[in-house]
Design a protein around this motif. Structure first.
Motif, PDB file in Angstrom:
ATOM      1  N   GLN A 435      38.248  32.509  36.574  1.00 33.72           N
ATOM      2  CA  GLN A 435      39.607  32.064  36.818  1.00 33.72           C
ATOM      3  C   GLN A 435      40.550  32.712  35.822  1.00 33.72           C
ATOM      4  O   GLN A 435      40.145  33.175  34.750  1.00 33.72           O
ATOM      5  CB  GLN A 435      39.718  30.540  36.707  1.00 33.72           C
ATOM      6  N   ILE A 436      41.821  32.731  36.204  1.00 33.18           N
ATOM      7  CA  ILE A 436      42.892  33.209  35.322  1.00 33.18           C
ATOM      8  C   ILE A 436      43.920  32.091  35.228  1.00 33.18           C
ATOM      9  O   ILE A 436      44.488  31.671  36.247  1.00 33.18           O
ATOM     10  CB  ILE A 436      43.543  34.496  35.852  1.00 33.18           C
ATOM     11  N   GLY A 437      44.143  31.589  34.020  1.00 34.08           N
ATOM     12  CA  GLY A 437      45.143  30.564  33.785  1.00 34.08           C
ATOM     13  C   GLY A 437      46.230  31.082  32.873  1.00 34.08           C
ATOM     14  O   GLY A 437      46.231  32.251  32.477  1.00 34.08           O
ATOM     15  N   ASP A 438      47.152  30.208  32.518  1.00 34.51           N
ATOM     16  CA  ASP A 438      48.238  30.658  31.644  1.00 34.51           C
ATOM     17  C   ASP A 438      47.754  30.856  30.216  1.00 34.51           C
ATOM     18  O   ASP A 438      48.414  31.547  29.434  1.00 34.51           O
ATOM     19  CB  ASP A 438      49.414  29.685  31.693  1.00 34.51           C
ATOM     20  N   VAL A 439      46.596  30.287  29.862  1.00 35.52           N
ATOM     21  CA  VAL A 439      46.057  30.427  28.506  1.00 35.52           C
ATOM     22  C   VAL A 439      44.754  31.216  28.511  1.00 35.52           C
ATOM     23  O   VAL A 439      44.585  32.152  27.736  1.00 35.52           O
ATOM     24  CB  VAL A 439      45.833  29.046  27.862  1.00 35.52           C
ATOM     25  N   TRP A 440      43.831  30.870  29.401  1.00 36.26           N
ATOM     26  CA  TRP A 440      42.484  31.425  29.374  1.00 36.26           C
ATOM     27  C   TRP A 440      42.214  32.313  30.571  1.00 36.26           C
ATOM     28  O   TRP A 440      42.701  32.058  31.682  1.00 36.26           O
ATOM     29  CB  TRP A 440      41.439  30.300  29.374  1.00 36.26           C
ATOM     30  N   VAL A 441      41.414  33.353  30.327  1.00 40.33           N
ATOM     31  CA  VAL A 441      40.772  34.126  31.385  1.00 40.33           C
ATOM     32  C   VAL A 441      39.270  33.913  31.230  1.00 40.33           C
ATOM     33  O   VAL A 441      38.720  34.095  30.142  1.00 40.33           O
ATOM     34  CB  VAL A 441      41.103  35.619  31.289  1.00 40.33           C
ATOM     35  N   THR A 442      38.604  33.514  32.313  1.00 40.92           N
ATOM     36  CA  THR A 442      37.168  33.251  32.285  1.00 40.92           C
ATOM     37  C   THR A 442      36.480  34.144  33.307  1.00 40.92           C
ATOM     38  O   THR A 442      36.917  34.224  34.461  1.00 40.92           O
ATOM     39  CB  THR A 442      36.868  31.777  32.609  1.00 40.92           C
ATOM     40  N   THR A 443      35.421  34.805  32.896  1.00 39.82           N
ATOM     41  CA  THR A 443      34.679  35.692  33.787  1.00 39.82           C
ATOM     42  C   THR A 443      33.462  34.953  34.338  1.00 39.82           C
ATOM     43  O   THR A 443      33.240  33.781  34.037  1.00 39.82           O
ATOM     44  CB  THR A 443      34.242  36.954  33.034  1.00 39.82           C
ATOM     45  N   ALA A 444      32.669  35.658  35.128  1.00 40.70           N
ATOM     46  CA  ALA A 444      31.489  35.022  35.718  1.00 40.70           C
ATOM     47  C   ALA A 444      30.412  36.073  35.988  1.00 40.70           C
ATOM     48  O   ALA A 444      30.684  37.277  36.053  1.00 40.70           O
ATOM     49  CB  ALA A 444      31.864  34.306  37.017  1.00 40.70           C
ATOM     50  N   ARG A 445      29.207  35.579  36.131  1.00 40.17           N
ATOM     51  CA  ARG A 445      28.070  36.414  36.514  1.00 40.17           C
ATOM     52  C   ARG A 445      27.239  35.621  37.510  1.00 40.17           C
ATOM     53  O   ARG A 445      26.881  34.478  37.270  1.00 40.17           O
ATOM     54  CB  ARG A 445      27.243  36.769  35.269  1.00 40.17           C
ATOM     55  N   PHE A 446      26.950  36.240  38.637  1.00 38.09           N
ATOM     56  CA  PHE A 446      26.179  35.586  39.679  1.00 38.09           C
ATOM     57  C   PHE A 446      24.947  36.433  39.994  1.00 38.09           C
ATOM     58  O   PHE A 446      25.075  37.627  40.283  1.00 38.09           O
ATOM     59  CB  PHE A 446      27.019  35.388  40.946  1.00 38.09           C
ATOM     60  N   ALA A 447      23.772  35.783  39.923  1.00 39.13           N
ATOM     61  CA  ALA A 447      22.503  36.483  40.168  1.00 39.13           C
ATOM     62  C   ALA A 447      22.392  37.733  39.314  1.00 39.13           C
ATOM     63  O   ALA A 447      21.914  38.775  39.762  1.00 39.13           O
ATOM     64  CB  ALA A 447      22.356  36.813  41.655  1.00 39.13           C
ATOM     65  N   GLY A 448      22.900  37.627  38.077  1.00 42.08           N
ATOM     66  CA  GLY A 448      22.817  38.741  37.154  1.00 42.08           C
ATOM     67  C   GLY A 448      23.872  39.805  37.339  1.00 42.08           C
ATOM     68  O   GLY A 448      23.909  40.787  36.585  1.00 42.08           O
ATOM     69  N   VAL A 449      24.770  39.639  38.314  1.00 48.88           N
ATOM     70  CA  VAL A 449      25.781  40.646  38.619  1.00 48.88           C
ATOM     71  C   VAL A 449      27.123  40.206  38.033  1.00 48.88           C
ATOM     72  O   VAL A 449      27.568  39.080  38.283  1.00 48.88           O
ATOM     73  CB  VAL A 449      25.908  40.857  40.132  1.00 48.88           C
ATOM     74  N   PRO A 450      27.785  41.072  37.244  1.00 45.09           N
ATOM     75  CA  PRO A 450      29.044  40.671  36.611  1.00 45.09           C
ATOM     76  C   PRO A 450      30.225  40.714  37.582  1.00 45.09           C
ATOM     77  O   PRO A 450      30.340  41.620  38.407  1.00 45.09           O
ATOM     78  CB  PRO A 450      29.217  41.707  35.498  1.00 45.09           C
ATOM     79  N   PHE A 451      31.109  39.717  37.452  1.00 42.92           N
ATOM     80  CA  PHE A 451      32.366  39.666  38.194  1.00 42.92           C
ATOM     81  C   PHE A 451      33.491  39.609  37.165  1.00 42.92           C
ATOM     82  O   PHE A 451      33.460  38.777  36.258  1.00 42.92           O
ATOM     83  CB  PHE A 451      32.425  38.438  39.097  1.00 42.92           C
TER      84      PHE A 451
END
Length: 544
Positions: A435-451
């Motif tokens: 997600q992208i918020g006004d304060v934080w950006v958070t990334t993710a990884r699904f099944a070992g694949v980066p997003f």
């Protein structure tokens, strides 16, 4: 008179009309107290001297009603009568439970809701409809304040409570009005569900606790709340029954308070209560006074300056629609509160400059995150605009910024507004926690694949642009990877660490329509990552 930047005019000018003197501005600035929790009523002296126009407190249902239908207000009278004697009209937030009903859990049966509504009716009968105000619910989107079987569907059960209160008061106290919910942050998803169950129609006002790091993002969220109310039958007044911040440095509180009050009052909020009158053991740095109640903090100076000098001038109006320039004219214009993301400004007229604690300062000619108060009559502001300043914090969710996920299988896909019980962000239902918020950006990884999460700036004019930015991560674990790309061609890559990254002198030549992507993705083989950031893109330079 307001003149705006149009073709051939290189400044925006704001002409302030003469002040009309003290007037009722329709906005009340109050303070949260906890006399129900045992605070000394001697603190009422300080509340008076600070200029508090209203106080928000509670009454313990279980102490008042120990036998069904029998009410003893003697414990509440200890602090309520002194408040009333001093002319305060307390706002009483009622979020109580009682072991006589529903096993002491949040009311979830017809009997429990009826008992709750009868208790509120008894408060109004005891103190008088014209002496107290009622708020139903406190941060009901939090598990700390809403539990038992009702926690299975809080918006539905809370709407049922408000309907029960409304039905009882229409019979017992038809002149009574009450506000609802006191959500912790502007939780649009919760409000939508609550309104769908009829909660909006049963309440006379909607209350909220818009806690946040950046006051600049508040107006957009309040506008979305108003639009949601219109969707479900019509706007109701908005009350901010708590606002404040966890201040590591108490000197930061005055600026924050002035920004929030200016933004709230200009957005037609009816009242706002600073949290709190004094520090508390569990919130040791949010009060106007120290824990002992004996000493004033910097926030107290800002509070009295607002109460005694600024708010009596009248409700503010924000001048202009540039999200990176905040100029608020109070009343007929004797005082202006000014701040912004950068750039020069000038003032014509006999004026004085003050900081947010009411101390006179030297004239200021550059907009910054630090608000200044400009005092004088017949004032004209000139804000030259030869240089564009794009700021992802001031302009979160607005042009020229847009938001994407980099999906390894399909490439860039736009992120949508994701509403829930808490502050809305940009994301996608299948990509949480990305997600992208006004304060934080958070990334993710699904099944070992980066997003990766992508924050995009789109240039509106050709020229040379300068990037000023910083990124901070909470720790070394799962530190994210930052890439900056021009039209999707990489121009910088850096693994972010706890030391953070600051850019001050990076330049890039863009054509109109070109994009700069600030891409944050996982760098660790098994992890994701989160980062706080502030990005300013400045240009094109005046020479272009």
């Amino acid at each position: 008179m307001i003149r705006w930047l149009i073709q051939g005019i290189a400044f925006a000018a704001f002409q302030a009309a003469p002040a009309l003197g003290q007037q009722d501005n329709g906005f009340v600035l109050g303070a949260q107290t906890h006399f129900k929790q045992g605070w000394s009523v001697d603190l009422l002296d300080e509340a008076d001297s600070l200029g508090a126009m209203a106080l928000r407190d509670e009454i313990d249902w279980a102490r008042v009603e120990r036998e069904k239908g029998v009410y003893d207000f003697s414990a509440a009278d200890i602090y309520m009568r002194p408040m009333l004697d001093r002319g305060f009209r307390p706002l009483l937030v009622i979020n109580e439970t009682n072991p006589l009903y529903d096993l002491g859990e949040t009311p979830h049966t017809d009997e429990g809701r009826a008992g709750f509504a009868a208790f509120i009716s008894a408060i109004l009968s005891h103190y008088g409809v014209d002496k107290v105000r009622i708020e139903i619910g406190n941060e009901v989107n939090s598990k700390d304040f809403f539990g038992g079987p009702a926690a299975a569907d809080p918006p539905r059960y809370f709407a049922a409570i408000t309907r029960a209160v409304d039905a009882r008061l229409q019979v017992d106290h038809p002149a009574a009005r009450f506000s609802c919910s006191g959500l912790n942050v502007v939780g649009i998803g919760y409000y939508r569900a609550f309104f769908r169950y009829g909660g909006l129609l049963s309440c006379d006002a909607i209350s909220v606790h818009p806690y946040r790091d950046h006051p600049e993002t508040l107006r957009a969220e309040l506008d979305r709340l108003k639009a949601l109310m219109r969707e479900f039958g019509g706007e109701k007044p908005i009350e901010v029954t708590e606002f404040g911040h966890w201040f590591d440095d108490p000197q930061a509180a005055p600026d924050y308070m002035f920004k929030m009050v200016s933004a709230m009052a200009a957005a037609d909020v009816t009242s706002a209560y600073w949290y709190a009158l004094r520090d508390e053991e569990w919130w040791p740095n949010m009060g106007l006074l120290t824990l002992s109640g004996q000493n004033r903090k910097p926030a107290a100076a800002a509070y009295t300056f607002l109460q005694q000098k600024i708010l009596p001038l009248g409700r503010p109006v924000r001048l202009g629609n540039n999200p990176t320039v905040h100029i608020y004219r109070f009343g007929a214009g004797q005082a202006h509160v000014v701040w912004g993301s950068g750039g020069a400004f000038s003032v014509d007229g006999a004026v004085s400059f003050f900081d947010t604690q009411g101390r006179e300062i030297e004239p200021v000619t550059t907009l910054s995150d630090t608000p200044v108060i400009i005092w004088g009559q017949g004032v004209t502001f000139r804000v030259p605009q030869p240089v564009l300043i794009a700021d992802n914090m001031y302009e979160y969710g607005q042009h020229p910024w847009s938001y994407y996920a980099l999906r390894p299988d399909v490439g860039l896909t736009p992120l949508e507004i994701v509403d829930g019980n808490w502050t809305s962000t940009r994301g996608a239902p299948d990509l949480s926690p990305l997600q992208i918020g006004d304060v934080w950006v958070t990334t993710a990884r699904f099944a070992g694949v980066p997003f990766a999460a992508v924050e995009r700036f789109t240039a509106s004019a050709s020229g040379t642009y300068r990037i000023e930015a910083n990124w901070q991560v909470p720790g070394e674990d799962d530190a994210p990877q930052l890439r900056i790309l021009h039209n999707r061609t990489q121009i910088m890559a850096e693994k972010l660490t706890r030391k953070g990254l600051v850019i001050t002198d990076m330049t890039v030549t863009l054509s109109a329509g070109d994009t700069l992507d600030f891409e944050v993705g996982p760098s660790e083989p098994d992890g994701a990552g989160a980062v706080q950031r502030r990005i300013r893109v400045i240009g094109p330079s005046a020479s272009n």
